[in-house]
Scaffold this active site. Structure first.
Site, PDB file in Angstrom:
ATOM      1  N   ASP A   1       3.565   9.456  -0.940  1.00 26.10           N
ATOM      2  CA  ASP A   1       2.381   8.689  -0.529  1.00 26.10           C
ATOM      3  C   ASP A   1       2.147   7.575  -1.542  1.00 26.10           C
ATOM      4  O   ASP A   1       2.274   7.811  -2.756  1.00 26.10           O
ATOM      5  CB  ASP A   1       1.154   9.623  -0.493  1.00 26.10           C
ATOM      6  CG  ASP A   1       0.168   9.238   0.605  1.00 26.10           C
ATOM      7  OD1 ASP A   1       0.140   8.060   0.999  1.00 26.10           O
ATOM      8  OD2 ASP A   1      -0.571  10.124   1.067  1.00 26.10           O
TER       9      ASP A   1
ATOM     10  N   HIS B   1       0.821  -1.224   0.000  1.00 24.68           N
ATOM     11  CA  HIS B   1       0.000   0.000   0.000  1.00 24.68           C
ATOM     12  C   HIS B   1       0.849   1.267   0.000  1.00 24.68           C
ATOM     13  O   HIS B   1       0.348   2.348  -0.282  1.00 24.68           O
ATOM     14  CB  HIS B   1      -0.927   0.002   1.217  1.00 24.68           C
ATOM     15  CG  HIS B   1      -2.057  -0.986   1.101  1.00 24.68           C
ATOM     16  ND1 HIS B   1      -3.327  -0.628   0.737  1.00 24.68           N
ATOM     17  CD2 HIS B   1      -2.086  -2.333   1.260  1.00 24.68           C
ATOM     18  CE1 HIS B   1      -4.105  -1.693   0.700  1.00 24.68           C
ATOM     19  NE2 HIS B   1      -3.370  -2.751   1.013  1.00 24.68           N
TER      20      HIS B   1
HETATM   21  P1  ADQ Z   1      -2.995   6.163   4.696  1.00 20.97           P
HETATM   22  O1  ADQ Z   1      -1.596   6.622   4.821  1.00 20.97           O
HETATM   23  O2  ADQ Z   1      -3.749   6.023   5.958  1.00 20.97           O
HETATM   24  O3  ADQ Z   1      -3.085   4.781   3.873  1.00 20.97           O
HETATM   25  P2  ADQ Z   1      -4.920   7.646   2.844  1.00 20.97           P
HETATM   26  O4  ADQ Z   1      -5.012   6.843   1.601  1.00 20.97           O
HETATM   27  O5  ADQ Z   1      -4.806   9.098   2.555  1.00 20.97           O
HETATM   28  O6  ADQ Z   1      -3.696   7.281   3.728  1.00 20.97           O
HETATM   29  O7  ADQ Z   1      -6.206   7.498   3.787  1.00 20.97           O
HETATM   30  C1  ADQ Z   1      -6.836   6.319   4.044  1.00 20.97           C
HETATM   31  C2  ADQ Z   1      -8.213   6.580   4.676  1.00 20.97           C
HETATM   32  O8  ADQ Z   1      -8.114   7.214   5.952  1.00 20.97           O
HETATM   33  C3  ADQ Z   1      -9.115   7.467   3.822  1.00 20.97           C
HETATM   34  O9  ADQ Z   1     -10.317   6.790   3.609  1.00 20.97           O
HETATM   35  C4  ADQ Z   1      -9.329   8.725   4.659  1.00 20.97           C
HETATM   36  O10 ADQ Z   1     -10.628   9.265   4.567  1.00 20.97           O
HETATM   37  C5  ADQ Z   1      -9.064   8.269   6.068  1.00 20.97           C
HETATM   38  N1  ADQ Z   1      -8.498   9.390   6.860  1.00 20.97           N
HETATM   39  C6  ADQ Z   1      -7.286   9.952   6.732  1.00 20.97           C
HETATM   40  N2  ADQ Z   1      -7.127  10.964   7.613  1.00 20.97           N
HETATM   41  C7  ADQ Z   1      -8.276  11.036   8.318  1.00 20.97           C
HETATM   42  C8  ADQ Z   1      -8.739  11.899   9.382  1.00 20.97           C
HETATM   43  N3  ADQ Z   1      -7.963  12.858   9.884  1.00 20.97           N
HETATM   44  N4  ADQ Z   1      -9.985  11.692   9.865  1.00 20.97           N
HETATM   45  C9  ADQ Z   1     -10.772  10.714   9.343  1.00 20.97           C
HETATM   46  N5  ADQ Z   1     -10.392   9.881   8.344  1.00 20.97           N
HETATM   47  C10 ADQ Z   1      -9.163  10.039   7.839  1.00 20.97           C
HETATM   48  C11 ADQ Z   1      -2.165   3.883   3.227  1.00 20.97           C
HETATM   49  C12 ADQ Z   1      -1.127   4.515   2.294  1.00 20.97           C
HETATM   50  C13 ADQ Z   1      -1.808   5.350   1.233  1.00 20.97           C
HETATM   51  C14 ADQ Z   1      -2.831   4.497   0.462  1.00 20.97           C
HETATM   52  C15 ADQ Z   1      -3.755   3.758   1.429  1.00 20.97           C
HETATM   53  C16 ADQ Z   1      -4.625   2.746   0.694  1.00 20.97           C
HETATM   54  O11 ADQ Z   1      -0.213   5.311   3.053  1.00 20.97           O
HETATM   55  O12 ADQ Z   1      -0.849   5.875   0.323  1.00 20.97           O
HETATM   56  O13 ADQ Z   1      -3.606   5.346  -0.353  1.00 20.97           O
HETATM   57  O14 ADQ Z   1      -3.009   3.039   2.404  1.00 20.97           O
HETATM   58  O15 ADQ Z   1      -3.847   1.865  -0.066  1.00 20.97           O
END
Ligand code: ADQ
Length: 481
Positions: free
Chosen positions: A365, A157
């Protein structure tokens, strides 16, 4: 396809909406195949024995949730130590933050072996196993060593760094070999795939077998980019529901005289939040017309608070936001609203929709799903503008966003101004193209494409090996390696 077995660090109950798009999509396939979801329970058993942990089985409809508790020593070494103290920073190109001297590797190895030991008795011969993320790279090698011949796929991921960066991990050869124990390895972007192929070629002499397959360590591995998406329909449904509409109306009314920008992230140094605040500061400094008007809401949910680098970024952010508000704010206007909290998923679409600009500017990311959620939440008749870091996996697809270099504070500030000034027709045209793209590459397609590749790869690897052989376990070099 046989029964799907998903393995990830944490297990989500796919029936709960709070679980998010990934859990919903995987839950759908799991339900169709009567599948199993296996991983850490989230519980830390104080006083437990390293390498041991009780297995718990729980039914969530037709899906079985299988979880293992970890003892404190295993958790600290596997999760905080190696996964988030070495792999996470290096895979995000942050060699400066990696703790290469820590003892984490032993715990990482131990927990992967424990998971394999607990999982093996649950597996059936025709199961399809899909392992997720950097916490579990050696799992397939452990399963193969225990005699598992099932199809096993792995999806990373997070980004795959260039070979020269990856090679800084003392155990990089062991990790590369471990990836070749899978039948399919998936990456978020073509950039990540390119880095892996290059590293496998350089460090393991891997040779291309055909379009997607590499040959090394006596195995053929299917390696491909499968960009993850969101469940667009589910997100749109969330957006129409009461909580999102309330969040939208409240935010819109509260900021009726302001122009809103929004950032939503986990509080992580990879997300570029301090650089974003500096760019916003630069916007106010260079374009005074935004004063008393532009307001940045930055929601940063608490994350990995036990890891030192995370405490530092939190302190830095508080300082920066305080300084911007102190220097530019007024009695009736606070330029930055920084909220260190997780916002309920049901409210997110409303907040996104109320913001004229979505500011998604990670330094690195894997994909970034917030960017896609922001697009899906917009009013097509009057959409906001996405300002997106070119160093996200999403930037490979979302080319109609305003792509920025987050290290370039001045350039990012100018892009924010361009977004705030963008005429309606251009906003509509860009939004239309972006929405089309995220619809076409949604989470269901991601799931289906990966599983189709895994299905097809099995025939390939059987053809090559004749039958699946029990493999020897490979030991990682010592941490000082
Ligand atoms: P993350 O680093 O967690 O995931 P991201 O893809 O931006 O990053 O977010 C995942 C989920 O978390 C989204 O559905 C988002 O809405 C939720 N989220 C993030 N911040 C939040 C907040 N402050 N409050 C509520 N909800 C929040 C990892 C990788 C990413 C990749 C994903 C999926 O780091 O690059 O996109 O996995 O593969």
């Amino acid at each position: 396809m046989g029964r799907l077995v998903v393995v990830s660090n944490r297990v989500a109950d796919p029936r709960k909406p709070a679980a998010g798009g990934l859990a919903v999509a995987l839950g759908e396939v799991l339900r169709n195949t009567g599948g199993l979801w296996f991983g850490w329970s989230g519980a830390i058993a104080d006083g437990g024995t390293p390498g041991e942990g009780e297995l718990r089985l729980q039914q969530a409809g037709v899906v079985t949730l299988a979880t293992v508790d970890l003892c404190r020593a295993d958790h600290d070494a596997y999760y905080g130590g190696y996964s988030n103290g070495v792999l996470w920073p290096v895979f995000h190109y942050r060699l400066d933050l990696a703790d290469f001297d820590g003892p984490g590797i032993d715990g990482y190895r131990r927990v992967n072996r424990l998971f394999a030991r607990r999982l093996v008795p649950l597996l059936r011969p025709d199961d399809v196993v899909w392992v997720h993320d950097y916490h579990l790279i050696p799992l397939a090698a452990e399963l193969r060593a225990a005699g598992c011949g099932q199809r096993i796929g792995f999806f990373l991921h997070i980004p795959m760094p260039p070979s020269q960066v990856f090679a800084a991990i003392p155990q990089h050869e062991w990790l590369t070999r471990a990836l070749f124990a899978y039948d399919v390895v998936g990456f978020q972007s073509c950039t990540d795939l390119g880095h892996f192929v290059e590293h496998a070629r350089r460090s393991a002499g891997a040779k291309p077998a055909d379009e997607h397959r590499l040959q090394a360590f006596g195995r053929r591995l299917h390696a491909q980019a499968f960009p993850i998406g969101i469940d667009v329909d589910e997100f749109e449904r969330l957006g129409r529901a009461r909580e999102a509409r309330e969040a939208y109306v409240t935010t819109r009314d509260e900021y009726a005289r302001r122009r809103l920008l929004i950032g939503v992230d986990r509080l992580d140094y990879s997300k570029g939040i301090p650089q974003r605040i500096r760019a916003f500061r630069e916007l106010l400094a260079r374009h005074p017309g935004n004063r008393h008007s532009a307001t940045l809401i930055q929601i940063a949910s608490p994350s990995r608070e036990g890891v030192e680098a995370y405490a530092e970024i939190r302190a830095e952010l508080e300082r920066l936001c305080g300084a911007v508000n102190g220097d530019f704010g007024d009695l009736d206007w606070m330029p930055v609203r920084y909220i260190h909290r997780t916002v309920a998923r049901r409210r997110l679409p409303g907040l996104y929709r109320a913001a004229r600009v979505g500011v998604i500017t990670p330094l690195r990311d894997g994909m970034n799903l917030v960017a896609k959620e922001y697009v899906a939440s917009q009013d097509a008749a009057d959409p906001g503008v996405l300002v997106l870091s070119r160093f996200t996996g999403a930037a490979e697809q979302l080319t109609e966003a305003l792509l920025v270099n987050p290290y370039d504070i001045h350039g990012t500030a100018e892009a924010l101004q361009q977004a705030l000034d963008m005429p309606l027709t251009e906003r509509q045209a860009r939004h239309d193209a972006l929405l089309h793209c995220i619809r076409e590459h949604d989470v269901h397609r991601w799931c289906a494409d990966f599983l189709a590749a895994l299905d097809a790869s099995f025939a390939g690897s059987l053809g090559h090996h004749g039958r699946v052989r029990r493999q020897r376990r490979s030991e990682p070099p010592p941490a000082t390696g």
